[in-house]
Scaffold this active site. Structure first.
Site, short mmCIF file in Angstrom:
data_model
loop_
_atom_site.label_atom_id
_atom_site.label_comp_id
_atom_site.label_asym_id
_atom_site.label_seq_id
_atom_site.Cartn_x
_atom_site.Cartn_y
_atom_site.Cartn_z
N CYS A 266 0.67 -1.28 0.33
CA CYS A 266 -0.24 -0.20 0.15
C CYS A 266 0.56 1.19 -0.08
O CYS A 266 1.03 2.50 -0.75
CB CYS A 266 -0.75 0.00 1.40
N HIS B 47 -2.26 6.72 4.77
CA HIS B 47 -1.24 6.91 4.50
C HIS B 47 -0.31 7.82 4.60
O HIS B 47 -0.68 8.37 3.73
CB HIS B 47 -0.36 5.29 4.13
N1 LIG Z 1 -3.80 -3.56 5.30
C1 LIG Z 1 -3.87 -2.98 3.84
O1 LIG Z 1 -3.90 -1.64 3.79
C2 LIG Z 1 -2.89 -3.74 3.05
C3 LIG Z 1 -2.98 -3.00 2.17
C4 LIG Z 1 -1.69 -3.67 1.32
C5 LIG Z 1 -1.82 -5.40 0.96
N2 LIG Z 1 -2.51 -5.77 2.54
C6 LIG Z 1 -2.04 -7.07 2.38
O2 LIG Z 1 -3.30 -7.79 2.23
C7 LIG Z 1 -3.11 -8.86 3.52
C8 LIG Z 1 -4.40 -9.51 4.18
O3 LIG Z 1 -4.28 -8.15 5.27
P1 LIG Z 1 -5.63 -7.32 5.96
O4 LIG Z 1 -4.92 -6.22 6.60
O5 LIG Z 1 -7.22 -7.14 4.90
O6 LIG Z 1 -5.76 -8.53 7.10
P2 LIG Z 1 -6.48 -8.71 7.86
O7 LIG Z 1 -7.44 -7.97 7.87
O8 LIG Z 1 -6.11 -9.37 9.91
O9 LIG Z 1 -7.95 -10.18 7.62
C9 LIG Z 1 -6.90 -10.90 7.25
C10 LIG Z 1 -7.56 -12.05 6.38
O10 LIG Z 1 -7.23 -12.99 5.90
C11 LIG Z 1 -8.17 -14.58 6.55
N3 LIG Z 1 -7.36 -15.39 6.78
C12 LIG Z 1 -6.74 -15.71 7.48
N4 LIG Z 1 -5.97 -16.53 7.41
C13 LIG Z 1 -6.30 -17.58 6.87
C14 LIG Z 1 -6.49 -18.72 6.38
N5 LIG Z 1 -5.57 -19.41 6.96
N6 LIG Z 1 -6.72 -19.32 5.17
C15 LIG Z 1 -8.14 -18.48 4.75
N7 LIG Z 1 -7.94 -17.17 5.18
C16 LIG Z 1 -7.87 -16.66 6.33
C17 LIG Z 1 -9.09 -14.06 7.80
O11 LIG Z 1 -9.93 -14.50 7.40
P3 LIG Z 1 -10.61 -14.93 9.32
O12 LIG Z 1 -11.53 -14.34 9.75
O13 LIG Z 1 -11.13 -16.63 8.57
O14 LIG Z 1 -9.53 -14.90 10.49
C18 LIG Z 1 -9.65 -12.31 6.85
O15 LIG Z 1 -10.14 -12.58 5.82
C19 LIG Z 1 -2.23 -9.28 4.10
O16 LIG Z 1 -1.44 -10.17 3.59
C20 LIG Z 1 -1.47 -7.72 4.09
O17 LIG Z 1 -0.09 -7.86 4.00
C21 LIG Z 1 -3.07 -5.12 3.02
#
Ligand SMILES: NC(=O)c1ccc[n+]([C@@H]2O[C@H](COP(=O)([O-])OP(=O)(O)OC[C@H]3O[C@@H](n4cnc5c(N)ncnc54)[C@H](OP(=O)(O)O)[C@@H]3O)[C@@H](O)[C@H]2O)c1
Length: 352
Positions: free
Chosen positions: A132, A247
């Site tokens: 991001c 950000h």
């Molecule tokens: N946040 C940002 O601004 C941003 C920006 C760019 C990229 N990212 C990337 O995007 C990814 C997710 O970020 P986030 O911020 O959305 O995290 P988050 O809010 O913690 O969400 C994580 C998601 O992954 C799912 N998950 C976790 N373990 C899993 C598994 N074993 N099988 C299937 N689903 C699973 C969770 O589902 P449950 O409800 O089942 O736990 C939840 O839907 C990360 O790799 C991060 O680096 C984030």
């Protein structure tokens, strides 16, 4: 958009900060989906997530639930993508991946829509979305690179907690309330208290490295997306601030040829995906709270660096969950659709 094709779209990580925003953006932009299937871990299977005016039931990510997908927009962490992206591709889905896992692989295009669209051509089943922090920087830098070239780039970031996901948003809310009430807090997501504080650490330090993994990503991904040679110096420092979404980045850019602040302002005002807010005497400049919920990247405080005649300073702000992740993922899916690229090439075999 090309043909009238409609797609079965899986959203992997649909209950997360990024995944739930992907669902929002798919509905807002009316992506041509015949069906949208939210996928997450067994923890959330059976729960409901909002989609458009209704709700969808979350399914567990499994060999069975991925069958028949044309596209998968994935944001469930690097480990999940390492394991599941190849399985999704094998099952016939093109994967637009938001995690860091595939970004630097040579055969995986790293795409910022409206910056390096042509990189989607020749994908092998996986297209990666940049980090991001890198994403919003690319939107602001590409027009400058095209107009005046780049010699050196120094970026300092002030990153919101939603960049870490839903647990971090919860942590900032809980800590803020507890501290205001004079209660003890115990950091869980971050190594230190994040409320009323600034942490000069985003992500982790790998052994032997004094830059964080986030700083390394910004430097490496910038080079890959903009096709910059090693001759262009890039330096990043990333800090976490107690902001929910948005950000902010202080960007110092040294160009190859002259570019005045006025020319830069004009250039960026006419570039896609950017809004220039730059009247500092009237307190008009980009704010994190103004960027939150918007798809455009905001730029302001454009000024000459007094220490160098070909350096400019800029303040760049973007919504990390929208353009920084979900909006770009959907824009990439739109690009794939427009170019007839929602298909897994014969013999595609992503190597982990
Ligand atoms: N946040 C940002 O601004 C941003 C920006 C760019 C990229 N990212 C990337 O995007 C990814 C997710 O970020 P986030 O911020 O959305 O995290 P988050 O809010 O913690 O969400 C994580 C998601 O992954 C799912 N998950 C976790 N373990 C899993 C598994 N074993 N099988 C299937 N689903 C699973 C969770 O589902 P449950 O409800 O089942 O736990 C939840 O839907 C990360 O790799 C991060 O680096 C984030």
């Amino acid at each position: 958009m090309s043909a009238d094709r409609q797609y079965r779209v899986g959203v992997v990580g649909a209950t997360g900060a990024v995944g739930s925003t992907i669902l929002e953006v798919l509905a807002e932009r009316r992506f041509p989906a015949s069906e949208v299937i939210p996928l997450a871990s067994s923890r959330s299977a059976g729960s409901k997530v909002p989609f458009g005016n209704g709700e969808l039931e979350v399914r567990e990510l499994s060999e069975e639930s991925i069958q028949g997908l044309d596209l998968a927009l994935s944001s469930a962490g690097g480990k999940v993508s390492a394991e599941w992206a190849p399985k999704l591709v094998e099952a016939g889905a093109v994967v637009v991946d938001n995690t860091s896992y595939w970004r630097m692989h040579d055969d995986v295009p790293l795409v910022v829509a409206q910056v390096n669209d042509d990189a989607v051509e020749g994908h092998n089943g996986i297209v990666a979305n940049p980090n991001c922090t890198t994403m919003q920087l690319m939107v602001a830098l590409k027009p400058i690179l095209d107009a005046a070239g780049l010699e050196r780039l120094i970026v300092s970031t002030y990153q919101s907690v939603s960049g870490t996901g839903r647990n971090a948003i919860e942590e900032l809310r809980e800590q803020s309330q507890a501290i205001l009430k004079g209660k003890e807090i115990e950091p869980r997501v971050y190594p230190h208290q994040v409320a009323f504080n600034v942490l000069p650490q985003v992500e982790t330090f790998k052994e032997g490295d004094d830059y964080t993994t986030e700083e390394r990503k910004v430097m490496a991904e910038t080079r890959k997306i903009l096709g910059l040679s090693e001759a262009v110096g890039i330096s990043a420092t990333c800090a976490r601030v107690p902001v929910i979404t948005g950000h902010s980045e202080s960007v110092n850019v040294q160009t190859e040829t002259d570019l005045s602040p006025e020319e830069c302002r004009e250039l960026l005002s006419n570039s896609p995906g950017l809004v220039v807010l730059d009247d500092p005497a009237k307190a008009i400049y980009p704010l994190a709270i103004a960027a939150a919920g918007r798809d455009e990247v905001l730029v302001g405080r454009i000024r000459r660096d007094p220490s160098h005649e070909r350096c400019l300073n800029l303040w760049v702000v973007g919504d990390n969950l929208r353009k920084g992740a979900a909006t770009n993922a959907v824009q990439v899916a739109e690009l794939l659709h427009e170019r007839g690229l929602v298909r897994v090439p014969e013999g595609a075999a992503p190597v982990a």
